[in-house]
Design a protein around this motif. Structure first.
Motif, PDB file in Angstrom:
ATOM      1  N   TRP A   2       0.827  -1.193   0.000  1.00 48.83           N
ATOM      2  CA  TRP A   2       0.000   0.000   0.000  1.00 48.83           C
ATOM      3  C   TRP A   2       0.871   1.256   0.000  1.00 48.83           C
ATOM      4  O   TRP A   2       2.003   1.233   0.465  1.00 48.83           O
ATOM      5  N   ALA A   3       0.296   2.347  -0.490  1.00 45.79           N
ATOM      6  CA  ALA A   3       0.872   3.673  -0.298  1.00 45.79           C
ATOM      7  C   ALA A   3      -0.242   4.599   0.157  1.00 45.79           C
ATOM      8  O   ALA A   3      -1.358   4.557  -0.392  1.00 45.79           O
ATOM      9  N   ILE A   4       0.038   5.404   1.168  1.00 49.59           N
ATOM     10  CA  ILE A   4      -0.909   6.406   1.650  1.00 49.59           C
ATOM     11  C   ILE A   4      -0.379   7.773   1.250  1.00 49.59           C
ATOM     12  O   ILE A   4       0.760   8.127   1.559  1.00 49.59           O
ATOM     13  N   ILE A   5      -1.218   8.530   0.559  1.00 50.73           N
ATOM     14  CA  ILE A   5      -0.847   9.873   0.116  1.00 50.73           C
ATOM     15  C   ILE A   5      -1.826  10.866   0.729  1.00 50.73           C
ATOM     16  O   ILE A   5      -2.958  11.017   0.233  1.00 50.73           O
ATOM     17  N   PRO A   6      -1.454  11.529   1.819  1.00 49.26           N
ATOM     18  CA  PRO A   6      -2.369  12.470   2.480  1.00 49.26           C
ATOM     19  C   PRO A   6      -2.385  13.824   1.772  1.00 49.26           C
ATOM     20  O   PRO A   6      -1.604  14.721   2.078  1.00 49.26           O
ATOM     21  N   ALA A   7      -3.287  13.973   0.812  1.00 55.99           N
ATOM     22  CA  ALA A   7      -3.406  15.214   0.045  1.00 55.99           C
ATOM     23  C   ALA A   7      -4.341  16.169   0.771  1.00 55.99           C
ATOM     24  O   ALA A   7      -5.409  16.542   0.278  1.00 55.99           O
ATOM     25  N   GLY A  52       7.081  -0.413  -5.777  1.00 55.65           N
ATOM     26  CA  GLY A  52       6.280  -1.638  -5.794  1.00 55.65           C
ATOM     27  C   GLY A  52       4.876  -1.515  -5.259  1.00 55.65           C
ATOM     28  O   GLY A  52       4.198  -2.540  -5.076  1.00 55.65           O
ATOM     29  N   ALA A  53       4.387  -0.303  -5.022  1.00 61.46           N
ATOM     30  CA  ALA A  53       3.018  -0.151  -4.519  1.00 61.46           C
ATOM     31  C   ALA A  53       2.017  -0.662  -5.549  1.00 61.46           C
ATOM     32  O   ALA A  53       2.126  -0.372  -6.743  1.00 61.46           O
ATOM     33  N   THR A  54       1.043  -1.430  -5.074  1.00 66.55           N
ATOM     34  CA  THR A  54      -0.015  -1.936  -5.945  1.00 66.55           C
ATOM     35  C   THR A  54      -1.378  -1.361  -5.577  1.00 66.55           C
ATOM     36  O   THR A  54      -2.346  -1.554  -6.300  1.00 66.55           O
ATOM     37  N   ARG A  55      -1.450  -0.681  -4.429  1.00 62.67           N
ATOM     38  CA  ARG A  55      -2.678  -0.016  -3.996  1.00 62.67           C
ATOM     39  C   ARG A  55      -2.298   1.318  -3.377  1.00 62.67           C
ATOM     40  O   ARG A  55      -1.409   1.382  -2.522  1.00 62.67           O
ATOM     41  N   ILE A  56      -2.965   2.366  -3.796  1.00 60.45           N
ATOM     42  CA  ILE A  56      -2.675   3.710  -3.323  1.00 60.45           C
ATOM     43  C   ILE A  56      -3.958   4.329  -2.784  1.00 60.45           C
ATOM     44  O   ILE A  56      -4.996   4.289  -3.457  1.00 60.45           O
ATOM     45  N   CYS A  57      -3.881   4.870  -1.583  1.00 60.83           N
ATOM     46  CA  CYS A  57      -5.029   5.574  -1.007  1.00 60.83           C
ATOM     47  C   CYS A  57      -4.681   7.050  -0.871  1.00 60.83           C
ATOM     48  O   CYS A  57      -3.774   7.416  -0.112  1.00 60.83           O
ATOM     49  N   PHE A  58      -5.387   7.888  -1.611  1.00 59.22           N
ATOM     50  CA  PHE A  58      -5.314   9.330  -1.417  1.00 59.22           C
ATOM     51  C   PHE A  58      -6.271   9.723  -0.297  1.00 59.22           C
ATOM     52  O   PHE A  58      -7.443   9.312  -0.309  1.00 59.22           O
ATOM     53  N   VAL A  59      -5.798  10.498   0.655  1.00 55.97           N
ATOM     54  CA  VAL A  59      -6.670  11.073   1.677  1.00 55.97           C
ATOM     55  C   VAL A  59      -6.854  12.535   1.318  1.00 55.97           C
ATOM     56  O   VAL A  59      -5.881  13.291   1.219  1.00 55.97           O
ATOM     57  N   ILE A  60      -8.104  12.932   1.090  1.00 54.08           N
ATOM     58  CA  ILE A  60      -8.381  14.262   0.565  1.00 54.08           C
ATOM     59  C   ILE A  60      -9.385  14.983   1.460  1.00 54.08           C
ATOM     60  O   ILE A  60     -10.174  14.352   2.178  1.00 54.08           O
ATOM     61  N   ARG A  97      -6.808   7.748   8.392  1.00 55.81           N
ATOM     62  CA  ARG A  97      -8.057   7.584   7.647  1.00 55.81           C
ATOM     63  C   ARG A  97      -7.992   6.391   6.699  1.00 55.81           C
ATOM     64  O   ARG A  97      -9.016   5.822   6.333  1.00 55.81           O
ATOM     65  N   ALA A  98      -6.779   6.002   6.302  1.00 55.63           N
ATOM     66  CA  ALA A  98      -6.620   4.868   5.387  1.00 55.63           C
ATOM     67  C   ALA A  98      -6.526   3.534   6.116  1.00 55.63           C
ATOM     68  O   ALA A  98      -6.565   2.479   5.467  1.00 55.63           O
ATOM     69  N   LEU A  99      -6.399   3.556   7.432  1.00 57.12           N
ATOM     70  CA  LEU A  99      -6.136   2.333   8.194  1.00 57.12           C
ATOM     71  C   LEU A  99      -7.182   1.234   7.985  1.00 57.12           C
ATOM     72  O   LEU A  99      -6.809   0.053   7.882  1.00 57.12           O
ATOM     73  N   PRO A 100      -8.488   1.538   7.910  1.00 59.64           N
ATOM     74  CA  PRO A 100      -9.463   0.449   7.735  1.00 59.64           C
ATOM     75  C   PRO A 100      -9.263  -0.371   6.468  1.00 59.64           C
ATOM     76  O   PRO A 100      -9.767  -1.502   6.373  1.00 59.64           O
ATOM     77  N   LEU A 101      -8.527   0.156   5.499  1.00 58.66           N
ATOM     78  CA  LEU A 101      -8.323  -0.559   4.235  1.00 58.66           C
ATOM     79  C   LEU A 101      -7.143  -1.520   4.274  1.00 58.66           C
ATOM     80  O   LEU A 101      -7.018  -2.371   3.389  1.00 58.66           O
ATOM     81  N   ILE A 102      -6.281  -1.402   5.283  1.00 54.72           N
ATOM     82  CA  ILE A 102      -4.962  -2.027   5.223  1.00 54.72           C
ATOM     83  C   ILE A 102      -4.852  -3.218   6.174  1.00 54.72           C
ATOM     84  O   ILE A 102      -4.974  -3.062   7.394  1.00 54.72           O
TER      85      ILE A 102
END
Length: 271
Positions: A2-7, A52-60, A97-102
Protein backbone atom coordinates in the motif's frame (compact mmCIF):
# COMPACT_ATOMS: atom_id res chain seq x y z
CA UNK A 1 2.05 -3.05 -0.93
CA UNK A 2 0.00 0.00 0.00
CA UNK A 3 0.87 3.67 -0.30
CA UNK A 4 -0.91 6.41 1.65
CA UNK A 5 -0.85 9.87 0.12
CA UNK A 6 -2.37 12.47 2.48
CA UNK A 7 -3.41 15.21 0.05
CA UNK A 8 -4.77 17.40 2.82
CA UNK A 9 -4.06 20.89 4.04
CA UNK A 10 -0.69 21.24 5.73
CA UNK A 11 0.58 24.14 7.81
CA UNK A 12 2.63 26.62 5.81
CA UNK A 13 1.27 25.66 2.40
CA UNK A 14 0.71 28.04 -0.48
CA UNK A 15 -2.67 29.74 0.00
CA UNK A 16 -5.06 30.82 -1.27
CA UNK A 17 -5.46 28.65 -4.35
CA UNK A 18 -8.52 27.98 -6.47
CA UNK A 19 -7.50 24.29 -6.76
CA UNK A 20 -5.66 21.66 -4.76
CA UNK A 21 -1.95 22.44 -4.57
CA UNK A 22 -1.28 18.77 -5.34
CA UNK A 23 -2.30 19.65 -8.91
CA UNK A 24 0.18 22.49 -9.29
CA UNK A 25 2.08 21.93 -12.56
CA UNK A 26 5.70 21.09 -11.72
CA UNK A 27 7.82 19.71 -14.54
CA UNK A 28 6.37 17.95 -17.56
CA UNK A 29 5.55 14.53 -18.98
CA UNK A 30 5.10 12.96 -22.40
CA UNK A 31 1.52 12.16 -23.32
CA UNK A 32 1.17 10.44 -26.72
CA UNK A 33 4.35 12.14 -27.87
CA UNK A 34 3.33 15.60 -26.64
CA UNK A 35 4.91 17.37 -23.69
CA UNK A 36 2.36 18.32 -21.02
CA UNK A 37 2.60 19.73 -17.49
CA UNK A 38 2.86 17.22 -14.63
CA UNK A 39 0.83 17.65 -11.48
CA UNK A 40 2.95 17.98 -8.35
CA UNK A 41 1.46 14.83 -6.79
CA UNK A 42 2.40 12.74 -9.84
CA UNK A 43 6.03 12.83 -8.72
CA UNK A 44 5.18 10.96 -5.50
CA UNK A 45 2.88 8.54 -7.33
CA UNK A 46 5.78 7.67 -9.65
CA UNK A 47 8.06 7.03 -6.67
CA UNK A 48 5.67 4.71 -4.81
CA UNK A 49 4.97 2.81 -8.03
CA UNK A 50 8.71 2.40 -8.53
CA UNK A 51 8.91 0.99 -4.99
CA UNK A 52 6.28 -1.64 -5.79
CA UNK A 53 3.02 -0.15 -4.52
CA UNK A 54 -0.01 -1.94 -5.94
CA UNK A 55 -2.68 -0.02 -4.00
CA UNK A 56 -2.68 3.71 -3.32
CA UNK A 57 -5.03 5.57 -1.01
CA UNK A 58 -5.31 9.33 -1.42
CA UNK A 59 -6.67 11.07 1.68
CA UNK A 60 -8.38 14.26 0.57
CA UNK A 61 -10.40 17.08 2.17
CA UNK A 62 -14.06 17.64 1.30
CA UNK A 63 -14.57 19.38 -2.02
CA UNK A 64 -11.35 18.08 -3.59
CA UNK A 65 -12.91 15.93 -6.26
CA UNK A 66 -10.49 17.39 -8.81
CA UNK A 67 -7.79 15.14 -7.32
CA UNK A 68 -9.97 12.10 -8.02
CA UNK A 69 -10.82 13.45 -11.49
CA UNK A 70 -7.13 13.92 -12.29
CA UNK A 71 -5.66 10.68 -10.93
CA UNK A 72 -8.61 8.38 -11.67
CA UNK A 73 -8.85 4.82 -10.35
CA UNK A 74 -5.62 3.24 -11.57
CA UNK A 75 -2.03 4.30 -12.12
CA UNK A 76 0.46 1.88 -13.60
CA UNK A 77 0.12 -1.42 -11.75
CA UNK A 78 -1.73 0.17 -8.82
CA UNK A 79 -5.40 0.64 -8.04
CA UNK A 80 -6.36 3.94 -6.44
CA UNK A 81 -8.84 4.59 -3.66
CA UNK A 82 -9.85 7.74 -1.82
CA UNK A 83 -10.66 8.55 1.79
CA UNK A 84 -11.98 11.89 3.07
CA UNK A 85 -10.66 13.81 6.07
CA UNK A 86 -13.78 15.77 7.09
CA UNK A 87 -11.87 18.68 8.63
CA UNK A 88 -8.19 19.69 8.85
CA UNK A 89 -7.02 17.75 11.91
CA UNK A 90 -3.35 17.17 11.18
CA UNK A 91 -1.17 14.67 9.39
CA UNK A 92 -1.68 11.82 11.86
CA UNK A 93 -5.46 12.00 11.52
CA UNK A 94 -5.11 12.04 7.72
CA UNK A 95 -2.82 9.00 7.58
CA UNK A 96 -5.04 6.96 9.90
CA UNK A 97 -8.06 7.58 7.65
CA UNK A 98 -6.62 4.87 5.39
CA UNK A 99 -6.14 2.33 8.19
CA UNK A 100 -9.46 0.45 7.74
CA UNK A 101 -8.32 -0.56 4.24
CA UNK A 102 -4.96 -2.03 5.22
CA UNK A 103 -4.41 -5.59 6.53
CA UNK A 104 -1.83 -6.00 9.35
CA UNK A 105 0.67 -7.95 7.23
CA UNK A 106 0.74 -5.54 4.31
CA UNK A 107 3.61 -3.14 3.78
CA UNK A 108 2.75 0.56 3.71
CA UNK A 109 4.54 3.56 2.21
CA UNK A 110 3.66 7.09 3.33
CA UNK A 111 4.75 10.23 1.49
CA UNK A 112 3.74 13.86 1.15
CA UNK A 113 2.28 14.75 -2.26
CA UNK A 114 3.47 18.37 -2.23
CA UNK A 115 7.15 17.41 -1.98
CA UNK A 116 9.67 16.43 -4.64
CA UNK A 117 12.76 14.43 -3.75
CA UNK A 118 15.57 12.41 -5.24
CA UNK A 119 16.71 9.76 -5.90
CA UNK A 120 13.45 8.56 -7.37
CA UNK A 121 14.12 5.01 -6.12
CA UNK A 122 14.97 6.16 -2.58
CA UNK A 123 12.14 4.13 -1.05
CA UNK A 124 13.95 0.93 -2.04
CA UNK A 125 16.55 1.71 0.63
CA UNK A 126 14.02 1.35 3.46
CA UNK A 127 13.83 -1.82 5.55
CA UNK A 128 11.01 -4.17 4.62
CA UNK A 129 9.34 -4.85 7.96
CA UNK A 130 10.63 -2.04 10.19
CA UNK A 131 9.30 1.47 10.76
CA UNK A 132 11.90 3.31 8.72
CA UNK A 133 12.21 6.89 7.53
CA UNK A 134 13.80 8.04 4.28
CA UNK A 135 16.06 10.95 5.23
CA UNK A 136 17.29 13.91 3.20
CA UNK A 137 19.93 16.57 3.95
CA UNK A 138 18.63 20.16 3.96
CA UNK A 139 20.14 23.56 4.68
CA UNK A 140 17.31 24.70 6.97
CA UNK A 141 16.14 21.73 9.07
CA UNK A 142 14.12 24.06 11.30
CA UNK A 143 11.53 24.24 8.52
CA UNK A 144 10.99 20.48 8.54
CA UNK A 145 10.94 17.47 10.87
CA UNK A 146 14.59 16.82 11.69
CA UNK A 147 15.53 13.23 12.56
CA UNK A 148 18.29 12.52 15.06
CA UNK A 149 19.85 9.06 14.72
CA UNK A 150 22.62 7.12 16.41
CA UNK A 151 25.60 5.54 14.66
CA UNK A 152 23.57 2.47 13.70
CA UNK A 153 20.71 4.42 12.16
CA UNK A 154 18.24 4.05 15.01
CA UNK A 155 16.03 7.10 15.42
CA UNK A 156 16.61 8.83 18.76
CA UNK A 157 14.22 11.73 18.27
CA UNK A 158 12.16 13.52 15.65
CA UNK A 159 12.28 17.28 16.16
CA UNK A 160 9.35 19.11 14.59
CA UNK A 161 10.34 22.52 13.20
CA UNK A 162 12.76 23.35 15.98
CA UNK A 163 15.08 26.31 15.56
CA UNK A 164 17.77 24.41 17.45
CA UNK A 165 17.42 21.25 15.36
CA UNK A 166 20.21 18.82 16.22
CA UNK A 167 20.28 17.23 12.76
CA UNK A 168 20.24 18.52 9.19
CA UNK A 169 18.58 15.29 8.05
CA UNK A 170 14.78 15.43 7.68
CA UNK A 171 12.28 12.74 6.79
CA UNK A 172 10.48 12.85 3.45
CA UNK A 173 8.70 9.47 3.45
CA UNK A 174 8.47 6.36 5.61
CA UNK A 175 7.65 2.69 5.46
CA UNK A 176 5.99 0.37 7.97
CA UNK A 177 3.60 -2.57 8.21
CA UNK A 178 -0.14 -2.39 8.66
CA UNK A 179 0.36 -3.84 12.14
CA UNK A 180 2.72 -1.02 13.17
CA UNK A 181 0.33 1.50 11.65
CA UNK A 182 -2.36 0.03 13.91
CA UNK A 183 -0.05 0.33 16.93
CA UNK A 184 0.58 3.97 16.14
CA UNK A 185 -3.14 4.58 15.75
CA UNK A 186 -3.90 2.93 19.11
CA UNK A 187 -1.23 5.05 20.77
CA UNK A 188 -2.51 8.20 19.07
CA UNK A 189 -6.02 7.45 20.30
CA UNK A 190 -4.75 6.73 23.82
CA UNK A 191 -3.06 10.15 23.79
CA UNK A 192 -6.38 11.81 23.07
CA UNK A 193 -5.67 12.23 19.33
CA UNK A 194 -3.69 15.35 20.20
CA UNK A 195 -0.72 14.63 17.91
CA UNK A 196 -1.02 16.51 14.62
CA UNK A 197 2.51 15.75 13.40
CA UNK A 198 3.90 12.23 13.15
CA UNK A 199 7.13 13.16 14.98
CA UNK A 200 5.79 13.48 18.56
CA UNK A 201 3.75 10.30 18.13
CA UNK A 202 6.79 8.33 16.96
CA UNK A 203 8.84 9.80 19.83
CA UNK A 204 6.29 8.42 22.28
CA UNK A 205 6.20 5.11 20.39
CA UNK A 206 9.97 4.81 20.85
CA UNK A 207 9.75 5.84 24.51
CA UNK A 208 7.45 2.84 25.04
CA UNK A 209 9.89 0.40 23.45
CA UNK A 210 9.20 0.81 19.76
CA UNK A 211 12.03 1.02 17.25
CA UNK A 212 12.34 3.35 14.27
CA UNK A 213 15.17 3.55 11.76
CA UNK A 214 16.47 6.48 9.76
CA UNK A 215 18.00 5.76 6.34
CA UNK A 216 20.18 8.54 4.90
CA UNK A 217 19.58 7.62 1.28
CA UNK A 218 18.09 10.89 0.05
CA UNK A 219 20.05 13.50 -1.91
CA UNK A 220 17.57 16.33 -2.59
CA UNK A 221 14.28 17.35 -0.96
CA UNK A 222 11.95 20.27 -1.70
CA UNK A 223 8.62 21.19 -0.11
CA UNK A 224 6.92 22.48 -3.25
CA UNK A 225 3.77 23.40 -1.34
CA UNK A 226 5.29 26.78 -0.44
CA UNK A 227 5.98 29.54 -2.94
CA UNK A 228 9.76 29.49 -2.38
CA UNK A 229 9.73 25.72 -2.47
CA UNK A 230 7.71 25.73 -5.69
CA UNK A 231 10.32 27.89 -7.38
CA UNK A 232 13.09 25.65 -6.02
CA UNK A 233 11.29 22.57 -7.36
CA UNK A 234 11.16 24.11 -10.82
CA UNK A 235 14.89 24.83 -10.66
CA UNK A 236 15.62 21.32 -9.42
CA UNK A 237 13.66 19.68 -12.22
CA UNK A 238 15.21 21.88 -14.90
CA UNK A 239 18.53 20.24 -14.10
CA UNK A 240 17.12 16.76 -14.63
CA UNK A 241 16.56 14.75 -17.78
CA UNK A 242 13.76 14.97 -20.34
CA UNK A 243 10.13 14.67 -19.21
CA UNK A 244 9.06 11.29 -17.85
CA UNK A 245 6.39 9.33 -19.69
CA UNK A 246 2.86 9.45 -18.37
CA UNK A 247 1.81 6.61 -16.10
CA UNK A 248 -1.03 4.52 -17.47
CA UNK A 249 -4.22 5.85 -15.88
CA UNK A 250 -7.76 4.76 -16.59
CA UNK A 251 -10.14 7.62 -17.16
CA UNK A 252 -9.66 11.03 -18.71
CA UNK A 253 -6.99 13.38 -17.39
CA UNK A 254 -7.78 17.05 -16.90
CA UNK A 255 -5.48 20.01 -17.24
CA UNK A 256 -6.30 22.38 -14.34
CA UNK A 257 -6.38 25.75 -16.07
CA UNK A 258 -5.96 27.65 -12.81
CA UNK A 259 -2.76 25.74 -12.09
CA UNK A 260 -1.38 26.49 -15.55
CA UNK A 261 -2.06 30.18 -15.06
CA UNK A 262 -0.21 30.03 -11.74
CA UNK A 263 2.80 28.36 -13.39
CA UNK A 264 3.00 31.02 -16.10
CA UNK A 265 2.66 33.79 -13.54
CA UNK A 266 5.45 32.44 -11.32
CA UNK A 267 7.78 31.91 -14.26
CA UNK A 268 7.13 35.43 -15.48
CA UNK A 269 5.01 34.72 -18.54
CA UNK A 270 1.55 36.26 -19.00
CA UNK A 271 -1.28 33.82 -18.15
Amino acid sequence: MWAIIPAVRREGGARPLAFSRELLPVGSRLDRGMERPRALSEHLVDRVLLAGATRICFVIPPGSSEILDYHGVTSGQASLSYSVQPEPAGLCDAIFRALPLIPPDDLVLVGLPDTIWFPEDGLSALRSRALSFLLFPVDRPELFDAVVTDGEGRVLEIQVRRRDAASRWVWGAFKLTGAVLQELFDLWRARGRRDEHIGPLVNEYMARGGVALGVRAGTAFVDAGTLDGYREALRLLRGRTSPAPQAAVDGQRIEPSGALATLRSIEGDPP
